[in-house]
Design a protein around this motif. Sequence first.
Motif, short mmCIF file in Angstrom:
data_model
loop_
_atom_site.label_atom_id
_atom_site.label_comp_id
_atom_site.label_asym_id
_atom_site.label_seq_id
_atom_site.Cartn_x
_atom_site.Cartn_y
_atom_site.Cartn_z
N ALA A 10 0.81 -1.21 0.00
CA ALA A 10 0.00 0.00 0.00
C ALA A 10 0.85 1.27 0.00
O ALA A 10 0.34 2.35 -0.32
CB ALA A 10 -0.94 0.00 1.21
N ASP A 11 2.13 1.17 0.35
CA ASP A 11 2.99 2.35 0.31
C ASP A 11 3.20 2.82 -1.12
O ASP A 11 3.65 3.96 -1.34
CB ASP A 11 4.34 2.07 0.99
CG ASP A 11 4.95 0.74 0.62
OD1 ASP A 11 4.28 -0.09 0.01
OD2 ASP A 11 6.13 0.52 0.95
N ASN A 12 2.90 2.00 -2.12
CA ASN A 12 2.98 2.40 -3.52
C ASN A 12 1.68 2.97 -4.05
O ASN A 12 1.65 3.53 -5.15
CB ASN A 12 3.38 1.21 -4.40
CG ASN A 12 4.84 0.82 -4.24
OD1 ASN A 12 5.71 1.68 -4.27
ND2 ASN A 12 5.10 -0.46 -4.07
N LEU A 13 0.62 2.82 -3.27
CA LEU A 13 -0.70 3.20 -3.78
C LEU A 13 -0.83 4.70 -4.02
O LEU A 13 -1.41 5.14 -5.02
CB LEU A 13 -1.78 2.72 -2.81
CG LEU A 13 -3.23 2.82 -3.29
CD1 LEU A 13 -3.43 2.08 -4.60
CD2 LEU A 13 -4.17 2.26 -2.22
N ALA A 14 -0.28 5.50 -3.12
CA ALA A 14 -0.43 6.95 -3.23
C ALA A 14 0.18 7.50 -4.51
O ALA A 14 -0.30 8.49 -5.07
CB ALA A 14 0.19 7.64 -2.01
N LEU A 70 -4.56 4.86 5.00
CA LEU A 70 -5.51 5.84 4.49
C LEU A 70 -5.39 6.04 2.98
O LEU A 70 -6.26 6.67 2.37
CB LEU A 70 -5.32 7.18 5.20
CG LEU A 70 -5.72 7.21 6.67
CD1 LEU A 70 -5.49 8.60 7.26
CD2 LEU A 70 -7.18 6.81 6.85
N SER A 71 -4.33 5.50 2.38
CA SER A 71 -4.18 5.65 0.94
C SER A 71 -5.32 4.99 0.18
O SER A 71 -5.65 5.39 -0.94
CB SER A 71 -2.84 5.08 0.47
OG SER A 71 -2.77 3.69 0.73
N VAL A 72 -5.92 3.99 0.79
CA VAL A 72 -7.03 3.29 0.14
C VAL A 72 -8.23 4.22 -0.02
O VAL A 72 -9.10 3.99 -0.85
CB VAL A 72 -7.40 2.01 0.91
CG1 VAL A 72 -8.12 2.34 2.20
CG2 VAL A 72 -8.25 1.08 0.05
N ALA A 126 -7.41 4.56 -6.06
CA ALA A 126 -8.51 4.05 -5.27
C ALA A 126 -9.81 4.78 -5.57
O ALA A 126 -10.89 4.18 -5.59
CB ALA A 126 -8.17 4.16 -3.79
N GLN A 127 -9.72 6.07 -5.82
CA GLN A 127 -10.91 6.84 -6.14
C GLN A 127 -11.41 6.56 -7.55
O GLN A 127 -12.61 6.40 -7.79
CB GLN A 127 -10.62 8.33 -5.96
CG GLN A 127 -10.34 8.73 -4.51
CD GLN A 127 -10.12 10.22 -4.33
OE1 GLN A 127 -9.77 10.92 -5.27
NE2 GLN A 127 -10.34 10.70 -3.12
N THR A 136 -8.48 -5.38 -4.52
CA THR A 136 -8.86 -5.44 -3.12
C THR A 136 -7.74 -4.90 -2.26
O THR A 136 -6.58 -4.85 -2.70
CB THR A 136 -9.22 -6.88 -2.70
OG1 THR A 136 -9.88 -6.87 -1.44
CG2 THR A 136 -7.98 -7.77 -2.61
N PHE A 137 -8.10 -4.48 -1.06
CA PHE A 137 -7.12 -3.99 -0.09
C PHE A 137 -7.09 -4.98 1.06
O PHE A 137 -8.12 -5.25 1.69
CB PHE A 137 -7.53 -2.60 0.42
CG PHE A 137 -6.49 -1.94 1.29
CD1 PHE A 137 -5.55 -1.09 0.74
CD2 PHE A 137 -6.45 -2.16 2.66
CE1 PHE A 137 -4.59 -0.46 1.52
CE2 PHE A 137 -5.51 -1.55 3.46
CZ PHE A 137 -4.57 -0.70 2.88
#
Length: 211
Positions: free
Chosen positions: A127-131, A158-160, A166-167, A191-192
């Motif tokens: 998830a650290d790559n999601l932003a 919170l990046s999710v 994600a949006q 999925t997260f």
Amino acid sequence: MSSPAATRTSHPDWVKLPHAEAGNRIGIFGGSFNPPHSGHRAVAMTAMKRLKLDQVWWLVTPGNPLKDAADLAPLDKRIHMTSALADHPRMRVTAHEVVLGTPYTAETLKRLCRKRPDLNFVWIMGADNLASFHRWQDWRTIMDSVPVAVVDRPHASLSVLFAPMAQTYGYARIDEGDAVILPHLAAPAWTFLHAPLDGNSSTELRKRQTT
């Protein structure tokens, strides 16, 4: 500029595509792994267990276009370190992008899907790559190519909620309670996965090595 050793390997076996049987559920976990650490293994293990994957392929990339290549360790070294960490019978390590000649994940996934259309691929990422995922080359192509499993990482929960990916693809997100079906869904689907958090990071480990 990185040295030639950073992006080439002297071991032909390392660039082969791992063997898999038709219908297998394959997680592709790509990264420079510079260096690999227990946080990477936690992400791979979480995805493997929760998605009931037959294999996880650690795809050690020759380089990362979004990162400074000046401190990139030689590819052979990163492959050996990753292999030592991925010590599980259902994990495989490969630098197959050397053969594909694809510096971007979107093209790599397209090529892999063409090579092995009989496999059920899932892209795995922390998830650290999601932003910053929306900064990846052709990131929408990635989302539209294979299902994606995002595994929680420290300070990234919170990046999710707020990450552009994600949006944009909120409609394609499935509940993590249904994660086991993800490999068989048509993209876009993601999925997260919440998981115990491991605070190690490649950036911090490199800092320690130079101090």
